[in-house]
Design an enzyme around this catalytic site. Structure first.
Site, PDB file in Angstrom:
ATOM      1  N   CYS A  57       0.808  -1.221   0.000  1.00 49.72           N
ATOM      2  CA  CYS A  57       0.000   0.000   0.000  1.00 49.72           C
ATOM      3  C   CYS A  57       0.845   1.277   0.000  1.00 49.72           C
ATOM      4  O   CYS A  57       0.291   2.387   0.022  1.00 49.72           O
ATOM      5  CB  CYS A  57      -0.954  -0.022   1.189  1.00 49.72           C
ATOM      6  SG  CYS A  57      -2.015  -1.478   1.158  1.00 49.72           S
ATOM      7  N   HIS A  79      -2.130   8.109   6.405  1.00 45.63           N
ATOM      8  CA  HIS A  79      -2.421   6.782   5.843  1.00 45.63           C
ATOM      9  C   HIS A  79      -3.785   6.338   6.361  1.00 45.63           C
ATOM     10  O   HIS A  79      -4.573   5.811   5.598  1.00 45.63           O
ATOM     11  CB  HIS A  79      -1.321   5.809   6.238  1.00 45.63           C
ATOM     12  CG  HIS A  79      -1.454   4.471   5.598  1.00 45.63           C
ATOM     13  ND1 HIS A  79      -1.471   4.302   4.231  1.00 45.63           N
ATOM     14  CD2 HIS A  79      -1.612   3.227   6.132  1.00 45.63           C
ATOM     15  CE1 HIS A  79      -1.625   3.021   3.947  1.00 45.63           C
ATOM     16  NE2 HIS A  79      -1.718   2.339   5.077  1.00 45.63           N
ATOM     17  N   GLU A 110       0.157   5.387  13.773  1.00 43.87           N
ATOM     18  CA  GLU A 110       0.447   6.578  12.963  1.00 43.87           C
ATOM     19  C   GLU A 110       0.359   7.849  13.813  1.00 43.87           C
ATOM     20  O   GLU A 110       1.198   8.742  13.683  1.00 43.87           O
ATOM     21  CB  GLU A 110      -0.509   6.680  11.772  1.00 43.87           C
ATOM     22  CG  GLU A 110      -0.158   7.850  10.858  1.00 43.87           C
ATOM     23  CD  GLU A 110      -0.937   7.849   9.552  1.00 43.87           C
ATOM     24  OE1 GLU A 110      -1.921   7.103   9.438  1.00 43.87           O
ATOM     25  OE2 GLU A 110      -0.554   8.623   8.650  1.00 43.87           O
ATOM     26  N   LYS A 157      -9.336   8.241   3.077  1.00 47.49           N
ATOM     27  CA  LYS A 157      -9.819   6.852   2.954  1.00 47.49           C
ATOM     28  C   LYS A 157     -11.200   6.701   3.580  1.00 47.49           C
ATOM     29  O   LYS A 157     -11.909   5.733   3.285  1.00 47.49           O
ATOM     30  CB  LYS A 157      -8.849   5.883   3.640  1.00 47.49           C
ATOM     31  CG  LYS A 157      -7.538   5.655   2.904  1.00 47.49           C
ATOM     32  CD  LYS A 157      -6.716   4.572   3.576  1.00 47.49           C
ATOM     33  CE  LYS A 157      -5.407   4.323   2.845  1.00 47.49           C
ATOM     34  NZ  LYS A 157      -4.402   5.377   3.101  1.00 47.49           N
ATOM     35  N   PHE A 180       1.976  -3.420   3.915  1.00 45.06           N
ATOM     36  CA  PHE A 180       2.393  -4.722   4.416  1.00 45.06           C
ATOM     37  C   PHE A 180       3.869  -4.929   4.074  1.00 45.06           C
ATOM     38  O   PHE A 180       4.334  -4.567   2.985  1.00 45.06           O
ATOM     39  CB  PHE A 180       1.578  -5.844   3.756  1.00 45.06           C
ATOM     40  CG  PHE A 180       0.179  -6.034   4.319  1.00 45.06           C
ATOM     41  CD1 PHE A 180      -0.317  -5.232   5.330  1.00 45.06           C
ATOM     42  CD2 PHE A 180      -0.640  -7.043   3.816  1.00 45.06           C
ATOM     43  CE1 PHE A 180      -1.592  -5.421   5.845  1.00 45.06           C
ATOM     44  CE2 PHE A 180      -1.936  -7.245   4.324  1.00 45.06           C
ATOM     45  CZ  PHE A 180      -2.410  -6.430   5.336  1.00 45.06           C
TER      46      PHE A 180
END
Length: 413
Positions: free
Chosen positions: A163, A303, A314, A335, A399
């Site tokens: 990602c 993120h 984060e 997101k 990942f």
């Protein structure tokens, strides 16, 4: 002396709309692109929702024969690249194509093609496999197809860091131009992962939300009731070029890219380092690369995936880098509206950061209703905020422990 690098073109295909106007209007209006999956019957899946692209039409840029020989992730890449080239006003006939490159990130490449051909192998045997299986499936084909479509003969690279893939792509394109290895680079990310096998894989990893009854409210980064991410799809492409090249052709400049940080947690295959060491190192690296101090930053596009562990890590990383200034800057996760577009996430969120600078408007984190004491920053809850932003960071983590931070700055002569 390093060359200055500016952003002059943007093209986007996303769950909240295709094209810059639709995309930005949706983001600043707090519109969710999440709904029940329609590509296949998701009834047996623990997660039955996703951010599907609903208005994609390749016909302006690809004929049927070209499209048939591309997986969806390559179609998204080529069409969004064409949109970015148009937006930049690049004259392909006048362009030095030997010094124009393409760098594109994708996490999993042509999954749809892979799955379809696996069915052919099982049901009809090896002699019925398509000769286009491999060239449609392999992840580097998005960058390759863009180069073929527009005759771009410069450096051509694919970044695959889960990602963080398109964050790395944009950062590497920035450095390539800074060093003088290219004058112009088409860069960004693409992903088409809403397939039965890919969704099943992420369900098995227990990384996604199971809030299937309220799709539009399921992606809720930093909210105390978050329970996992929502998968999204699409592509975002940027035109980067040297300032000299942009000024010579009288191009519109959205923003300047000034910093790039890239690190690894070296901790776990899927979980982030709970201490946020790699993420904080990426942010520090980007600031140092840009010659900026933490207090120069007004906005971070996080993120922020909506996973219980990732969001806390984060926030901790941001506090490590920014100290007390962490409570003065604003942080939002787009997101919450687009879902997590995996390998394309870094590009679409870099684009959101650039538009934030250009339009002096910060997109919100929607579905933020229940404060989490471990996530106590200003997340721009639920409504866009008008404010001047001179410097924005965009974080992407993947990942394998990959971490990328990009730094964008308002362009000043």
């Amino acid at each position: 002396m390093s060359k200055r690098v500016v952003v002059t073109g943007l093209g986007v295909i996303s769950p909240v709309g295709t094209g810059l106007d639709k995309f930005w209007t949706a983001l600043t209006s707090g519109v969710s692109g999440i709904a029940r999956i329609t590509r296949f019957d998701p009834s047996e899946y623990s997660t039955q929702i996703a951010g599907e692209v609903k208005d994609f039409d390749y016909s302006k840029y690809l004929d049927k024969k070209e499209a048939r020989r591309m997986d969806k992730f390559s179609q998204y890449a080529v069409v969004s690249a064409a949109m970015a080239i148009e937006d930049a006003g690049l004259d392909l006939e006048a362009l030095d194509k030997d010094h124009t490159g393409v760098i594109v990130g994708s996490g999993i490449g042509g999954m749809e093609t892979f799955e379809e051909q696996c069915k052919v192998l099982v049901n009809r045997g090896p002699n019925r496999i398509s000769p286009f299986l491999i060239p449609m499936m392999i992840a580097n084909m998005a960058a390759g197809q863009i180069a073929i479509k527009f005759g771009l003969r410069g450096p051509n690279i694919t970044t695959i860091t889960a990602c963080a893939s398109s964050g790395n792509a944009i950062g590497d394109a920035f450095k390539l131009i800074q060093r003088g290895n290219a004058e112009v680079v088409i860069t960004g990310g693409t992903e088409a992962p809403i397939t039965p096998l890919a969704v099943a894989g992420f369900c098995a990893a227990k990384a996604m939300t199971t809030n299937n009854d309220e799709p539009e409210q399921a992606s809720r980064p930093f909210d105390a009731n978050r329970d996992g991410f929502v998968m999204g799809e699409g592509a975002a492409m940027l035109v980067l070029e040297t300032l000299e090249h942009a000024q010579k052709r009288g191009a519109h400049i959205y923003a300047e890219i000034v910093g790039y940080g890239s690190t690894c947690d070296a901790y776990h295959i899927t979980a982030p380092d709970p201490e946020g060491y790699g993420a904080s190192s990426a942010m520090r690296m980007a600031l140092e690369d840009a010659g900026l101090k933490p207090e120069d930053v007004q906005y971070i596009n996080a993120h922020g995936t909506s996973t219980p562990v990732g969001d806390v890590a984060e926030v901790g990383a941001i506090k490590k880098v920014f100290g007390e200034h962490a409570y003065k800057l604003v942080v939002s996760s787009t997101k919450s509206m687009t879902g997590h577009m995996l390998g394309a996430a870094g590009a679409i969120e870099g684009m959101a950061s650039i538009l934030t600078i250009k339009n002096s408007m910060v997109p919100p984190t929607i579905n933020y209703e229940n404060p989490d004491p471990d996530c106590d920053l200003d997340f721009v809850p639920n409504e866009a905020r008008e404010m001047n932003v001179d410097v924005a960071l965009s974080n992407s983590f993947g990942f394998g422990g990959h971490n990328v931070t990009l730094a964008f700055k308002k362009f000043n002569f």
